[in-house]
Design a protein around this motif. Structure first.
Motif, short mmCIF file in Angstrom:
data_model
loop_
_atom_site.label_atom_id
_atom_site.label_comp_id
_atom_site.label_asym_id
_atom_site.label_seq_id
_atom_site.Cartn_x
_atom_site.Cartn_y
_atom_site.Cartn_z
N ILE A 69 7.13 -6.04 -7.52
CA ILE A 69 5.71 -5.74 -7.71
C ILE A 69 5.57 -4.35 -8.32
O ILE A 69 6.19 -3.39 -7.86
CB ILE A 69 4.95 -5.82 -6.38
N THR A 70 4.72 -4.26 -9.35
CA THR A 70 4.40 -2.97 -9.98
C THR A 70 2.89 -2.77 -9.87
O THR A 70 2.12 -3.37 -10.64
CB THR A 70 4.83 -2.96 -11.45
N PRO A 71 2.42 -1.97 -8.92
CA PRO A 71 0.97 -1.76 -8.78
C PRO A 71 0.37 -1.15 -10.05
O PRO A 71 0.91 -0.20 -10.62
CB PRO A 71 0.88 -0.79 -7.59
N SER A 72 -0.75 -1.72 -10.46
CA SER A 72 -1.38 -1.28 -11.71
C SER A 72 -2.51 -0.29 -11.48
O SER A 72 -3.06 0.24 -12.45
CB SER A 72 -1.91 -2.50 -12.47
N ILE A 73 -2.89 -0.06 -10.25
CA ILE A 73 -4.00 0.84 -9.97
C ILE A 73 -3.56 1.93 -9.00
O ILE A 73 -2.59 1.77 -8.25
CB ILE A 73 -5.21 0.09 -9.38
N GLU A 74 -4.27 3.02 -9.01
CA GLU A 74 -3.95 4.16 -8.16
C GLU A 74 -4.87 4.15 -6.94
O GLU A 74 -6.03 3.75 -7.02
CB GLU A 74 -4.15 5.46 -8.94
N GLY A 75 -4.36 4.56 -5.80
CA GLY A 75 -5.19 4.63 -4.61
C GLY A 75 -4.38 4.82 -3.35
O GLY A 75 -3.14 4.73 -3.36
N LYS A 76 -5.07 5.09 -2.26
CA LYS A 76 -4.43 5.27 -0.97
C LYS A 76 -4.90 4.19 -0.01
O LYS A 76 -6.03 3.73 -0.07
CB LYS A 76 -4.75 6.65 -0.39
N ASN A 77 -3.98 3.81 0.91
CA ASN A 77 -4.25 2.78 1.91
C ASN A 77 -4.81 1.50 1.27
O ASN A 77 -5.78 0.91 1.75
CB ASN A 77 -5.22 3.29 2.98
N MET A 78 -4.19 1.10 0.18
CA MET A 78 -4.60 -0.13 -0.49
C MET A 78 -3.92 -1.33 0.18
O MET A 78 -2.76 -1.26 0.57
CB MET A 78 -4.25 -0.09 -1.97
N GLN A 79 -4.69 -2.41 0.29
CA GLN A 79 -4.20 -3.60 0.99
C GLN A 79 -3.43 -4.51 0.03
O GLN A 79 -3.96 -4.98 -0.97
CB GLN A 79 -5.36 -4.38 1.61
N LEU A 80 -2.15 -4.74 0.39
CA LEU A 80 -1.30 -5.66 -0.37
C LEU A 80 -1.12 -6.91 0.50
O LEU A 80 -0.48 -6.86 1.55
CB LEU A 80 0.05 -5.02 -0.68
N GLU A 81 -1.70 -8.01 0.06
CA GLU A 81 -1.69 -9.25 0.84
C GLU A 81 -0.70 -10.25 0.27
O GLU A 81 -0.61 -10.45 -0.94
CB GLU A 81 -3.08 -9.90 0.83
N PHE A 82 0.04 -10.90 1.18
CA PHE A 82 0.94 -12.00 0.82
C PHE A 82 0.38 -13.27 1.47
O PHE A 82 0.33 -13.36 2.72
CB PHE A 82 2.35 -11.73 1.33
N LEU A 83 -0.06 -14.21 0.66
CA LEU A 83 -0.73 -15.40 1.16
C LEU A 83 0.12 -16.64 0.90
O LEU A 83 0.72 -16.78 -0.18
CB LEU A 83 -2.10 -15.58 0.50
N LEU A 84 0.16 -17.53 1.87
CA LEU A 84 0.89 -18.79 1.71
C LEU A 84 -0.09 -19.95 1.85
O LEU A 84 -0.82 -20.05 2.84
CB LEU A 84 1.99 -18.92 2.78
N PHE A 85 -0.11 -20.82 0.85
CA PHE A 85 -0.94 -22.01 0.86
C PHE A 85 -0.02 -23.23 0.94
O PHE A 85 1.06 -23.25 0.34
CB PHE A 85 -1.78 -22.11 -0.41
N ASN A 86 -0.46 -24.25 1.70
CA ASN A 86 0.32 -25.49 1.74
C ASN A 86 -0.42 -26.60 1.02
O ASN A 86 -1.53 -26.42 0.52
CB ASN A 86 0.67 -25.88 3.18
N GLU A 87 0.20 -27.77 1.00
CA GLU A 87 -0.32 -28.88 0.20
C GLU A 87 -1.61 -29.47 0.76
O GLU A 87 -2.38 -30.10 0.04
CB GLU A 87 0.74 -29.99 0.13
#
Length: 291
Positions: free
Chosen positions: A253-271
């Protein structure tokens, strides 16, 4: 004269049963057979205690045959939970393979010590298990109330052993289906996650999915930074996993925006539900400008 006895048949049988139990539990082709239970139950309910009693009482005069058998069951029931308690405080935890290895090592080690102790005794004083005399001893009338009580305990123990074996092999064990979703750091440990970035730098995470749904499942992974979806490789957008299968894939992952305490979410969807994530993991990251 001490030291000239042949290897005791009972200790040899104990070692053989331990090895067979290990083979039928650890080898995938054999682990699904009923023989696994036939060897596994004695390893839990009899063999550790028998090895312990054999080590403590190497002489014929120490204990009678019936007393040895009854105490072997009782000591196994006492020892196995203690080994599990110790494992609970180790990195391995109370899992099948560590427990099997611990019980096997305990039983084989005590059997070896029992053999060494018997070798120090004259042949006429060393405990042995002649099959015919053991059977005769079981069938003959008890000589005392203590022996009668021990036989009752032994009979009940074997009934419990047989009943447990029948239940395990005949009654379907229903388990709750579930999917395990996790992220690891670059060293494949649940630590040292990249949370501090200089703008333009990349961080690597390991995406992990384990399917325990008892059927083949289709999954989709989505990663969002401050609610903005990031572009992911194709292999994470369409994932098909068979039951009892784990997938671990690196994700850069290469973050494209600058900031502090930014939320990085990993989401899993099923069928079954493609709009609402079935699993949601989060990290908070900081991205600063260089210099």
């Amino acid at each position: 004269m001490a030291g000239n006895q042949k290897f005791p048949s009972d200790l040899l049988l104990v070692a053989g049963l331990v090895i067979l139990a290990d083979i039928f539990v650890l080898i995938p082709v054999l682990s699904g057979s009923i023989i696994r239970t036939a060897f596994g139950l004695p390893l839990v309910l009899f063999l550790p205690g028998y090895a312990l009693i054999a080590m403590l009482f190497p002489e014929k005069s120490g204990l009678e045959g019936m007393e040895r058998i009854a105490l072997s069951v009782a000591m196994s029931v006492a020892v196995v939970p203690l080994i599990g308690l110790v494992l609970n405080y180790t990195p391995w935890g109370i899992r099948e393979t560590p427990l099997l290895a611990s019980l096997s090592a305990f039983t084989l080690l005590l059997s070896a010590v029992a053999y060494a102790r018997r070798r120090q005794l004259p042949a006429d004083r060393t405990f042995e298990v002649p099959a015919l005399s053991l059977i005769a001893g079981v069938l003959e009338k008890p000589k005392s109330k203590t022996e009668k009580t021990l036989r009752i305990i032994l009979a009940l123990s074997f009934l419990v052993l047989i009943g447990t074996g029948v239940y395990i092999t005949q009654v379907p064990q229903e388990r709750e289906p579930f999917t395990k979703f996790y992220i690891l750091g670059p060293d494949r440990m649940a630590e040292n996650y990249t949370t501090e970035y200089i703008q333009g730098e990349s961080g690597t995470y390991i995406i992990g999915i384990t399917n325990n749904e008892y059927r083949t499942m289709d999954y989709t992974v989505e990663v969002r930074l401050e609610n903005e979806s990031l572009l992911l490789p194709e292999n994470l957008q369409h994932i098909r996993l068979a039951h009892n299968t784990t997938l671990e894939e690196p994700l850069e992952i290469t973050p494209s925006i600058e900031g502090k305490n930014m939320q990085l979410e990993f989401l899993l969807f099923n069928e079954t539900e493609k709009k609402v994530p079935s699993r949601d993991l989060r990290l908070w990251i900081n991205v600063t400008k260089e210099g």
